[in-house]
Design a protein around this motif. Sequence first.
Motif, PDB file in Angstrom:
ATOM      1  N   LEU A 206       0.852  -1.202   0.000  1.00 18.45           N
ATOM      2  CA  LEU A 206       0.000   0.000   0.000  1.00 18.45           C
ATOM      3  C   LEU A 206       0.882   1.246   0.000  1.00 18.45           C
ATOM      4  O   LEU A 206       0.592   2.233   0.665  1.00 18.45           O
ATOM      5  N   ASN A 207       1.953   1.192  -0.782  1.00 23.88           N
ATOM      6  CA  ASN A 207       2.922   2.276  -0.758  1.00 23.88           C
ATOM      7  C   ASN A 207       2.372   3.566  -1.339  1.00 23.88           C
ATOM      8  O   ASN A 207       2.808   4.659  -0.956  1.00 23.88           O
ATOM      9  N   HIS A 208       1.409   3.496  -2.261  1.00 21.51           N
ATOM     10  CA  HIS A 208       0.812   4.721  -2.807  1.00 21.51           C
ATOM     11  C   HIS A 208       0.034   5.472  -1.732  1.00 21.51           C
ATOM     12  O   HIS A 208       0.216   6.686  -1.541  1.00 21.51           O
ATOM     13  N   LEU A 209      -0.826   4.759  -1.033  1.00 18.60           N
ATOM     14  CA  LEU A 209      -1.598   5.379   0.045  1.00 18.60           C
ATOM     15  C   LEU A 209      -0.679   5.837   1.167  1.00 18.60           C
ATOM     16  O   LEU A 209      -0.855   6.935   1.722  1.00 18.60           O
ATOM     17  N   GLY A 210       0.305   5.023   1.509  1.00 22.72           N
ATOM     18  CA  GLY A 210       1.225   5.394   2.579  1.00 22.72           C
ATOM     19  C   GLY A 210       2.002   6.654   2.274  1.00 22.72           C
ATOM     20  O   GLY A 210       2.236   7.486   3.158  1.00 22.72           O
ATOM     21  N   LEU A 211       2.402   6.840   1.018  1.00 16.92           N
ATOM     22  CA  LEU A 211       3.147   8.044   0.649  1.00 16.92           C
ATOM     23  C   LEU A 211       2.300   9.295   0.821  1.00 16.92           C
ATOM     24  O   LEU A 211       2.764  10.302   1.373  1.00 16.92           O
ATOM     25  N   VAL A 212       1.051   9.249   0.370  1.00 15.66           N
ATOM     26  CA  VAL A 212       0.167  10.410   0.492  1.00 15.66           C
ATOM     27  C   VAL A 212      -0.077  10.757   1.964  1.00 15.66           C
ATOM     28  O   VAL A 212      -0.012  11.933   2.362  1.00 15.66           O
ATOM     29  N   LEU A 213      -0.348   9.752   2.780  1.00  9.13           N
ATOM     30  CA  LEU A 213      -0.617  10.006   4.193  1.00  9.13           C
ATOM     31  C   LEU A 213       0.628  10.506   4.917  1.00  9.13           C
ATOM     32  O   LEU A 213       0.528  11.356   5.818  1.00  9.13           O
ATOM     33  N   LEU A 214       1.803  10.010   4.547  1.00 10.29           N
ATOM     34  CA  LEU A 214       3.027  10.481   5.180  1.00 10.29           C
ATOM     35  C   LEU A 214       3.310  11.940   4.856  1.00 10.29           C
ATOM     36  O   LEU A 214       3.684  12.725   5.733  1.00 10.29           O
ATOM     37  N   VAL A 215       3.139  12.321   3.594  1.00  8.59           N
ATOM     38  CA  VAL A 215       3.372  13.720   3.215  1.00  8.59           C
ATOM     39  C   VAL A 215       2.401  14.635   3.950  1.00  8.59           C
ATOM     40  O   VAL A 215       2.787  15.704   4.451  1.00  8.59           O
ATOM     41  N   LEU A 216       1.144  14.237   4.024  1.00  9.14           N
ATOM     42  CA  LEU A 216       0.148  15.040   4.744  1.00  9.14           C
ATOM     43  C   LEU A 216       0.502  15.163   6.219  1.00  9.14           C
ATOM     44  O   LEU A 216       0.449  16.265   6.799  1.00  9.14           O
ATOM     45  N   HIS A 217       0.871  14.058   6.845  1.00  9.38           N
ATOM     46  CA  HIS A 217       1.207  14.084   8.270  1.00  9.38           C
ATOM     47  C   HIS A 217       2.494  14.855   8.526  1.00  9.38           C
ATOM     48  O   HIS A 217       2.587  15.625   9.509  1.00  9.38           O
ATOM     49  N   TYR A 218       3.492  14.668   7.686  1.00 12.08           N
ATOM     50  CA  TYR A 218       4.768  15.354   7.884  1.00 12.08           C
ATOM     51  C   TYR A 218       4.625  16.870   7.759  1.00 12.08           C
ATOM     52  O   TYR A 218       5.315  17.615   8.465  1.00 12.08           O
ATOM     53  N   PHE A 219       3.766  17.329   6.872  1.00 14.13           N
ATOM     54  CA  PHE A 219       3.575  18.774   6.724  1.00 14.13           C
ATOM     55  C   PHE A 219       3.004  19.383   8.005  1.00 14.13           C
ATOM     56  O   PHE A 219       3.452  20.442   8.462  1.00 14.13           O
ATOM     57  N   VAL A 220       2.017  18.715   8.596  1.00  8.98           N
ATOM     58  CA  VAL A 220       1.407  19.221   9.827  1.00  8.98           C
ATOM     59  C   VAL A 220       2.417  19.179  10.974  1.00  8.98           C
ATOM     60  O   VAL A 220       2.522  20.131  11.767  1.00  8.98           O
ATOM     61  N   GLU A 221       3.187  18.096  11.073  1.00  9.62           N
ATOM     62  CA  GLU A 221       4.183  17.994  12.138  1.00  9.62           C
ATOM     63  C   GLU A 221       5.313  19.006  11.959  1.00  9.62           C
ATOM     64  O   GLU A 221       5.835  19.540  12.945  1.00  9.62           O
ATOM     65  N   PHE A 222       5.690  19.275  10.716  1.00  3.50           N
ATOM     66  CA  PHE A 222       6.713  20.295  10.482  1.00  3.50           C
ATOM     67  C   PHE A 222       6.251  21.666  10.958  1.00  3.50           C
ATOM     68  O   PHE A 222       7.028  22.413  11.571  1.00  3.50           O
ATOM     69  N   LEU A 223       4.989  21.980  10.717  1.00  2.00           N
ATOM     70  CA  LEU A 223       4.458  23.263  11.167  1.00  2.00           C
ATOM     71  C   LEU A 223       4.489  23.369  12.691  1.00  2.00           C
ATOM     72  O   LEU A 223       4.790  24.436  13.245  1.00  2.00           O
ATOM     73  N   PHE A 224       4.179  22.282  13.384  1.00  2.00           N
ATOM     74  CA  PHE A 224       4.209  22.306  14.848  1.00  2.00           C
ATOM     75  C   PHE A 224       5.620  22.547  15.381  1.00  2.00           C
ATOM     76  O   PHE A 224       5.838  23.400  16.254  1.00  2.00           O
ATOM     77  N   HIS A 225       6.592  21.804  14.867  1.00  2.00           N
ATOM     78  CA  HIS A 225       7.946  21.906  15.408  1.00  2.00           C
ATOM     79  C   HIS A 225       8.614  23.222  15.018  1.00  2.00           C
ATOM     80  O   HIS A 225       9.393  23.772  15.810  1.00  2.00           O
ATOM     81  N   ILE A 226       8.316  23.761  13.846  1.00  2.00           N
ATOM     82  CA  ILE A 226       8.893  25.056  13.493  1.00  2.00           C
ATOM     83  C   ILE A 226       8.255  26.161  14.319  1.00  2.00           C
ATOM     84  O   ILE A 226       8.908  27.146  14.680  1.00  2.00           O
ATOM     85  N   SER A 227       6.974  26.000  14.670  1.00  2.00           N
ATOM     86  CA  SER A 227       6.319  26.965  15.550  1.00  2.00           C
ATOM     87  C   SER A 227       6.911  26.908  16.949  1.00  2.00           C
ATOM     88  O   SER A 227       7.068  27.930  17.620  1.00  2.00           O
ATOM     89  N   ARG A 228       7.257  25.706  17.402  1.00  2.00           N
ATOM     90  CA  ARG A 228       7.862  25.577  18.718  1.00  2.00           C
ATOM     91  C   ARG A 228       9.261  26.189  18.750  1.00  2.00           C
ATOM     92  O   ARG A 228       9.680  26.755  19.761  1.00  2.00           O
ATOM     93  N   LEU A 229       9.990  26.114  17.656  1.00  2.00           N
ATOM     94  CA  LEU A 229      11.302  26.754  17.593  1.00  2.00           C
ATOM     95  C   LEU A 229      11.169  28.275  17.694  1.00  2.00           C
ATOM     96  O   LEU A 229      11.957  28.930  18.401  1.00  2.00           O
ATOM     97  N   PHE A 230      10.191  28.853  16.997  1.00  2.00           N
ATOM     98  CA  PHE A 230       9.958  30.295  17.105  1.00  2.00           C
ATOM     99  C   PHE A 230       9.473  30.674  18.503  1.00  2.00           C
ATOM    100  O   PHE A 230       9.804  31.754  19.007  1.00  2.00           O
TER     101      PHE A 230
END
Length: 366
Positions: A206-230
């Motif tokens: 299920l690598n197609h579905l997994g790739l889409v979900l990972l990109v979506l999740h990683y974007f949200v997590e990146f926003l959280f951690h960059i906000s915490r750095l600021f």
Amino acid sequence: MAIRKKSTKSPPVLSHEFVLQNHADIVSCVAMITAKASIIFVTLQYNVTLSASEEQATESASLYYYGIKDLATVFFYMLVAIIIHAIIQEYVLDKINRRMHFSKTKHSKFNESGQLSAFYLFACVWGTFILISENYISDPTILWRAYPHNLMTFQMKFFYISQLAYWFHAFPELYFQKTKKEDIPRQLVYIGLYLFHIAGAYLLNLNHLGLVLLVLHYFVEFLFHISRLFYFSDEKYQKGFSLWAVLFVLGRLLTLILSVLTVGFGLARAENQKLDFSTGDFNVLAVRIAVLASICITQAFMMWKFINFQLRRWREHSTFQAPPVKKKLPATKSGRSSRKGTENGVNGTVTSNGADSPRNRKEKSS
């Protein structure tokens, strides 16, 4: 009797060129042996070249499938991830920590957010490039069409190998970063969930579905951690957390929608629904229920943690902004003395302009 003289001939001397030639032959033999062994660790295994007629394209395509040798590749890139982690820590994060003079708690959280924000940004950009290059955005039916997706492009397989290597490298980093004992269970759950879902998508094709979900999740997590750095640099900064809170909820909803659409409807309506390990086909009812159940439970767990986090932040914010409450005076036996106390001072403290002080009573009696 004739006595034979001992031979005084010296042993043959090996020339310098002969020694160098033998040394070069030995080195080349060792290099050939090590090259054959190292290629399992460095390069991707299980390569299949399909002709143009099979792929209905003008050029032949080189695709990959997974196997047991991928463990060696994951191990090698896990070591690479440890080295990159140390470089970022030494030359970027430690320099910022020395300038900002963080406390021990903020120091550990800053290091965690710094490492994860760099990884999430890189993985999100890389995954988005794969989605665009393989037309995932223009044709969403590719998520379930032509399942099983047992053949992957080089970019797709290398992406999954890198993800597994990164999250496996997080285990030794718990020791290298000297993580507190009370934080280790939380980190183990965090790492285990990533490995469970990434490996599940990789092994169940299920690598197609997994790739889409990972990109979506990683974007949200990146926003959280960059906000915490600021936030660590300026504690008045709260806008990033507000945007993250909205996108976090939307990300959970999109994850559930895409999962149900792909597994619950797309794969459920496929003609071929049988368990076949040789072709990597796992499109049976039990597997689909297990996949949806694991995704739904994980999303519910994340929402529960998110709600608790927001409630704690709101509670701390309301406590910080609440006005101080004045303490009530203790009740006394004489109502007159209590009234004098309130007249002469505030909260029991005597003021300098009291009308009934002992000095004033003496003047009145005279």
